[in-house]
Motif scaffolding. Structure first.
Motif, PDB file in Angstrom:
ATOM      1  N   SER B  72       0.834  -1.207   0.000  1.00 59.82           N
ATOM      2  CA  SER B  72       0.000   0.000   0.000  1.00 59.82           C
ATOM      3  C   SER B  72       0.866   1.253   0.000  1.00 59.82           C
ATOM      4  CB  SER B  72      -0.919   0.029   1.217  1.00 59.82           C
ATOM      5  OG  SER B  72      -1.743  -1.112   1.223  1.00 59.82           O
ATOM      6  N   GLU B  73       1.961   1.208   0.748  1.00 58.19           N
ATOM      7  CA  GLU B  73       2.866   2.359   0.765  1.00 58.19           C
ATOM      8  C   GLU B  73       3.452   2.580  -0.630  1.00 58.19           C
ATOM      9  OE1 GLU B  73       3.233   4.224   3.417  1.00 58.19           O
ATOM     10  OE2 GLU B  73       2.602   2.939   5.079  1.00 58.19           O
ATOM     11  N   ILE B  74       3.784   1.482  -1.295  1.00 58.62           N
ATOM     12  CA  ILE B  74       4.435   1.578  -2.606  1.00 58.62           C
ATOM     13  C   ILE B  74       3.447   2.072  -3.666  1.00 58.62           C
ATOM     14  CG2 ILE B  74       5.599   0.242  -4.417  1.00 58.62           C
ATOM     15  CD1 ILE B  74       7.073   0.732  -1.609  1.00 58.62           C
ATOM     16  N   ASP B 102       8.916   9.636   1.861  1.00 56.31           N
ATOM     17  CA  ASP B 102       8.638   8.965   3.143  1.00 56.31           C
ATOM     18  C   ASP B 102       7.884   7.663   2.911  1.00 56.31           C
ATOM     19  OD1 ASP B 102       9.737  10.926   4.752  1.00 56.31           O
ATOM     20  OD2 ASP B 102       7.815  11.825   5.327  1.00 56.31           O
ATOM     21  N   GLU B 103       6.921   7.696   1.997  1.00 57.18           N
ATOM     22  CA  GLU B 103       6.119   6.488   1.764  1.00 57.18           C
ATOM     23  C   GLU B 103       7.007   5.354   1.250  1.00 57.18           C
ATOM     24  OE1 GLU B 103       3.589   6.952   3.253  1.00 57.18           O
ATOM     25  OE2 GLU B 103       2.587   8.835   2.767  1.00 57.18           O
ATOM     26  N   ALA B 104       7.974   5.699   0.406  1.00 58.24           N
ATOM     27  CA  ALA B 104       8.924   4.674  -0.044  1.00 58.24           C
ATOM     28  C   ALA B 104       9.676   4.112   1.158  1.00 58.24           C
ATOM     29  CB  ALA B 104       9.904   5.260  -1.062  1.00 58.24           C
ATOM     30  N   GLY B 105      10.054   5.000   2.072  1.00 61.24           N
ATOM     31  CA  GLY B 105      10.740   4.559   3.283  1.00 61.24           C
ATOM     32  C   GLY B 105       9.860   3.642   4.128  1.00 61.24           C
ATOM     33  N   HIS B 106       8.566   3.978   4.221  1.00 65.16           N
ATOM     34  CA  HIS B 106       7.645   3.121   4.981  1.00 65.16           C
ATOM     35  C   HIS B 106       7.580   1.731   4.346  1.00 65.16           C
ATOM     36  CE1 HIS B 106       5.350   6.980   6.322  1.00 65.16           C
ATOM     37  NE2 HIS B 106       6.567   6.916   6.781  1.00 65.16           N
ATOM     38  N   GLY B 107       7.528   1.719   3.030  1.00 61.56           N
ATOM     39  CA  GLY B 107       7.518   0.430   2.327  1.00 61.56           C
ATOM     40  C   GLY B 107       8.756  -0.380   2.698  1.00 61.56           C
ATOM     41  N   GLU B 185       5.812   9.866  11.099  1.00 64.66           N
ATOM     42  CA  GLU B 185       5.832  10.559   9.812  1.00 64.66           C
ATOM     43  C   GLU B 185       4.423  10.742   9.249  1.00 64.66           C
ATOM     44  OE1 GLU B 185      10.352   9.096   8.756  1.00 64.66           O
ATOM     45  OE2 GLU B 185       8.736   8.413   7.453  1.00 64.66           O
ATOM     46  N   GLU B 186       3.563   9.752   9.471  1.00 64.29           N
ATOM     47  CA  GLU B 186       2.188   9.878   8.953  1.00 64.29           C
ATOM     48  C   GLU B 186       1.470  11.069   9.596  1.00 64.29           C
ATOM     49  OE1 GLU B 186       1.663   8.394   6.389  1.00 64.29           O
ATOM     50  OE2 GLU B 186       2.124   6.259   6.413  1.00 64.29           O
ATOM     51  N   SER B 187       1.792  11.363  10.853  1.00 65.83           N
ATOM     52  CA  SER B 187       1.078  12.475  11.470  1.00 65.83           C
ATOM     53  C   SER B 187       1.538  13.808  10.874  1.00 65.83           C
ATOM     54  CB  SER B 187       1.181  12.441  12.996  1.00 65.83           C
ATOM     55  OG  SER B 187       2.499  12.631  13.389  1.00 65.83           O
TER      56      SER B 187
HETATM   57 FE   FE2 Z   1       3.140   5.843   4.748  1.00 69.17          FE
END
Ligand code: FE2
Ligand code: FE2
Ligand code: FE2
Lengths: 278, 346
Positions: B72-74, B102-107, B185-187
Motif C-alpha cells: 500500500s505504501e508503494i 517517506d512512503e517509499a521509506g515506509h515500504g 511521519e504519517e502524522s
Molecule cells: Fe506511509
C-alpha cells in the motif's frame, strides 16, 4: 529545507545546515543586479534538474533508488529555492514568481539539466556530470565575497558530496555490471556529452563577478571537473565520449526543446490561478 | 490451535505413516515448549520476536498483513507522486516530494519487518507484480486536482494513523517497532494535507470549490479504509486474539469520524454525509451507511485505476530489471575479487 522537509526521517539524508529559504528571505539579504543574474543561473540549473529527477519517484529500478533519487531531487530543489529567493531580492520577486511566472526565454539553465530522463543510465550520466560540476563549483563558491552566496554554497556542498558519490557508484556498477548495463551506461554518456561544455562557458555577468571574487569563473572549473570525470569513467571501464560540444552554449536563447514542456507541466496549475496562495 | 495441533504441525505429515524418530520427538518437544511460551507472551501482552516459536497461522497472517501494508505504501506513492511535477509552489513541491519519499521509506521498513518472518522481499514484490497480493483500495482512486493531494494527506493518511497507532503495540516486535517510526511521519503527512486544504478553503472561490470537491470524493473511500463492517470481517477476531489488531474495524472507523468532524469544521468544509450528527447518548458522531457495493467492486479490481496502478508498478520493475541485474553482477564480481585478494595474501 523548510520546517516540514527538515523533519526527521530515517530515510532522508539532509546534511546541510538548517537554514531555510524563508529565513533567507526574512534576513533581508538583498542581491545587486549582476549577483541576482548569477544566482538565477545557478537556481535555474538546480530547479530544472530537481524537476526532472522528481519524476523518477515511484519509477526507480529499486525502492532504495526511489528514496535516493528523491533525496537528491529534494536537495536540488532546496538549492534552487535559496538561489531564486536571493535572486528575487534584487527585483522584489519571490522564488515562486521566478519559477512559475517566467517564460521559456527568461530561464537561464544549461541544456544538460533539461535533457529528458531517458533510461537509468542516461539519468546517471546526467547526474555524474552535474554533481561533479556542482561539487567543484560550490567548493569554491564557499569563499565568495558575497556572504549569502557563500552560505548557500556551504549548505549545498555537503549535499552534493552525496550526489557525487551516488552517481559515481552507479557508474562503476553499470560500467562493470553486465554487458547490457555497460552498453546502456556508455550510451547514456554519449547522449548527454554534447552538453557538458556549456557548463564551462564564461557568460555575462559571470566574468565581471568573478573578478570581484563573487562568482566562480565557469571556465576555471573545466580542467578539474573534466579530469575527475575522465578518471571515474575510465575506472568504470567506460570510454570518455568523443562528442563535440553542441553549438549555442550561452545559457540564454539557445535553450533545449525540452524546456517548453518542462515549464508547461511545472507552471500549469500556478498559472491557472494567478495571484492565488497555496 | 492446541498444543496437540502444534505438535502435529512440527512433526509433519510423515509422522502419521512412520514411527516417530528421535529427531521428530525432539522437534515436537520444542514445538510444545514454543507453543506454551507463545501463549504466555500473548496472554501477558508481550512481544513475539523473530527467533521465537510461533504458530504457522500467526506467521502467515502477519506476512499477509505486513506485506499488504508495504504494498500500500508503494502503490500509494503514485496518486500523489503524479503531482510532484505540477505542485503550485516550490515549498509545496518540496513538502510533497518529501512525503512521497517517506512512503517509499515506509515500504522499506515494512518489507524488512515482513522479511524477519521468512518471506523474501523479492517474493513479496512478485506477489504484488502478479496481482496476487492486495493493497489498500483507496489508491485505486485518482488524484485529479491539487486539492486531492490535500484530501489524501488529511483523510487517507489520517485514516492510516487511526489504524496504525494501535498497531504500534502489535504483538510481533518488528512490526510494532516499524509502526512507531511510520506513525510519526504519517502524522506530519496528515497535518500537511490539512494545511493544503486550509489554504485552499481560505483562498479564491475556485480554490475553495476544488477543496470541497476533493473532500466530497475522498470521504467515503477513506472511511472504507478500515475494512468491511465487523459482522463481515471474518479474520478480525483471530487477529485481535493474537494482539495484532486491538480494535475492530467499526471501532476504528468511529474513532476516525469523531476526529475529522471538528477538523472539517475548522477547515470550513462540509463532509458529504447528510446523516452525520452528534449523538449525545453515545458520545459519538452518527454517520450514514457507506456504499459497500462500491467498496467490494474496487477490492475486486473494478476501481477507477486498479489496472493503471499495477501497470505503472510493473513498468517500473520491468524497466529497472537490467539495473538490478547489473548491481547484482557487480557485487558478485567485487566479492570474487575480494576473496582472491584474501587468498593471495594468506
Ligand atoms: Fe506511509
Ligand atoms: Fe501507511
Ligand atoms: Fe503518509
Amino acid at each position: 529545507m523548510s520546517g516540514f522537509t527538515s523533519q526527521d526521517s530515517a530515510t532522508r539524508i539532509s546534511v546541510g545546515q538548517a537554514i531555510t529559504p524563508e529565513e533567507l528571505r526574512s534576513s533581508g539579504a538583498s542581491a545587486d543586479e549582476a549577483t541576482a543574474r548569477y544566482a538565477l543561473m545557478l537556481g535555474d540549473d538546480s530547479l530544472m534538474l530537481a524537476q526532472r529527477l522528481g519524476a523518477w519517484i515511484s519509477r526507480a529500478p529499486e525502492l532504495e533508488e526511489d528514496i535516493a533519487l528523491g533525496n537528491i531531487a529534494l536537495d536540488l530543489l532546496g538549492h534552487a529555492r535559496f538561489f531564486l529567493t536571493y535572486a528575487g531580492s534584487a527585483w522584489g520577486k519571490t522564488e515562486d514568481d521566478l519559477a512559475y511566472f517566467r517564460d521559456e526565454e527568461e530561464f537561464r539553465s544549461v541544456r544538460l539539466v533539461e535533457q529528458d530522463n531517458g533510461d537509468f543510465g542516461k539519468t546517471i550520466a546526467r547526474q555524474l556530470i552535474f554533481s561533479f560540476y556542482a561539487r567543484e563549483l560550490y567548493s569554491r563558491l564557499v569563499d565568495s565575497a558575497d556572504e549569502t552566496l557563500a552560505a548557500i554554497a556551504d549548505k549545498a556542498l555537503k549535499e552534493v558530496d552525496y550526489h557525487q558519490d551516488h552517481a559515481a557508484q552507479w557508474v562503476r556498477r553499470l560500467g562493470g555490471g553486465t554487458e547490457e548495463s555497460h552498453r546502456r551506461m556508455q550510451a547514456g554518456l554519449e547522449d548527454v556529452w554534447a552538453y557538458v561544455e556549456e557548463l564551462f562557458v564564461d557568460v555575462d555577468p559571470t566574468t565581471q563577478l568573478a573578478e570581484a571574487d563573487i562568482a566562480v569563473l565557469p571556465s576555471s572549473l573545466r580542467e578539474p571537473v573534466m579530469q575527475r570525470l575522465r578518471t571515474v569513467i575510465e575506472e568504470a571501464g567506460l570510454t570518455v565520449p568523443e562528442v563535440k560540444g553542441a553549438y549555442g552554449a550561452d545559457r540564454t536563447g539557445r535553450f533545449s526543446e525540452h524546456r517548453g514542456y518542462i515549464l508547461a507541466e511545472m507552471q500549469v496549475l500556478a498559472r491557472q490561478h494567478p495571484g492565488a496562495t497555496w | 490451535m492446541s498444543a496437540q495441533q502444534a505438535h502435529l504441525q512440527a512433526v509433519g505429515s510423515q509422522a502419521a505413516a512412520e514411527p516417530i524418530t528421535e529427531q521428530a520427538r525432539r522437534a515436537a518437544d520444542e514445538a510444545r515448549v514454543g507453543w506454551e511460551r507463545f501463549q504466555e507472551l500473548i496472554a501477558e501482552d508481550k512481544r513475539v520476536e523473530p527467533r521465537d516459536w510461533m504458530p504457522d497461522h500467526y506467521r502467515k497472517t502477519l506476512v499477509r498483513q505486513v506485506s499488504q501494508h508495504a504494498h500500500s505504501e508503494i502503490i500509494g506513492m503514485q496518486p500523489e507522486g503524479n503531482w510532484i511535477t505540477r505542485a503550485p509552489s516550490l515549498k509545496r513541491k518540496a513538502v510533497l516530494m518529501a512525503k512521497v519519499q517517506d512512503e517509499a521509506g515506509h515500504g522499506l521498513y515494512l518489507y524488512s519487518a515482513a522479511e524477519t518472518l521468512g518471506t523474501s522481499r523479492d517474493e513479496m514484490y512478485q506477489q504484488l507484480y502478479t496481482g496476487k497480493a492486495k493493497y489498500s483500495s483507496i489508491f485505486n482512486y485518482p488524484a485529479r486536482t491539487w486539492a486531492d493531494v490535500g484530501a489524501i494527506g488529511w483523510l487517507v493518511d489520517g485514516a492510516a494513523i487511526t489504524n496504525q497507532v494501535p498497531l504500534c503495540r502489535a504483538s510481533y516486535g518488528p512490526y510494532g517497532r516499524a509502526m512507531v517510526r511510520i506513525c510519526k511521519e504519517e502524522s506530519f503527512h496528515q497535518r500537511q494535507g490539512w494545511e493544503i486544504l486550509y489554504t485552499l478553503s481560505h483562498g479564491t472561490e475556485a480554490q475553495k470549490q476544488m477543496a470541497q470537491d476533493a473532500v466530497d470524493r475522498f470521504y467515503g473511500p477513506a472511511l472504507q479504509m478500515f475494512g468491511p463492517p465487523d459482522d463481515e470481517s471474518p479474520n478480525s477476531q483471530q487477529s485481535m486474539a493474537w494482539n495484532i489488531k486491538r480494535f475492530s474495524n467499526d471501532e476504528l472507523r468511529q474513532r476516525f469520524v469523531d476526529m475529522i468532524v471538528p477538523q472539517a469544521e475548522a477547515l470550513g468544509l462540509t463532509l458529504p454525509d447528510p446523516d452525520l450528527k452528534w449523538n449525545e447518548e453515545r458520545g459519538h458522531y452518527d454517520f450514514g451507511e457507506l456504499d459497500w457495493d462500491e467498496f467490494f467492486s474496487v477490492v475486486k479490481g473494478n476501481g477507477p485505476l486498479n489496472h493503471q496502478r499495477l501497470a505503472h508498478y510493473r513498468r517500473a520493475r520491468d524497466e529497472g530489471a537490467w539495473v538490478r541485474e547489473a548491481a547484482a553482477a557487480y557485487a558478485a564480481k567485487q566479492d570474487a575479487q575480494a576473496r582472491e585478494t584474501a587468498l593471495l595474501s594468506a
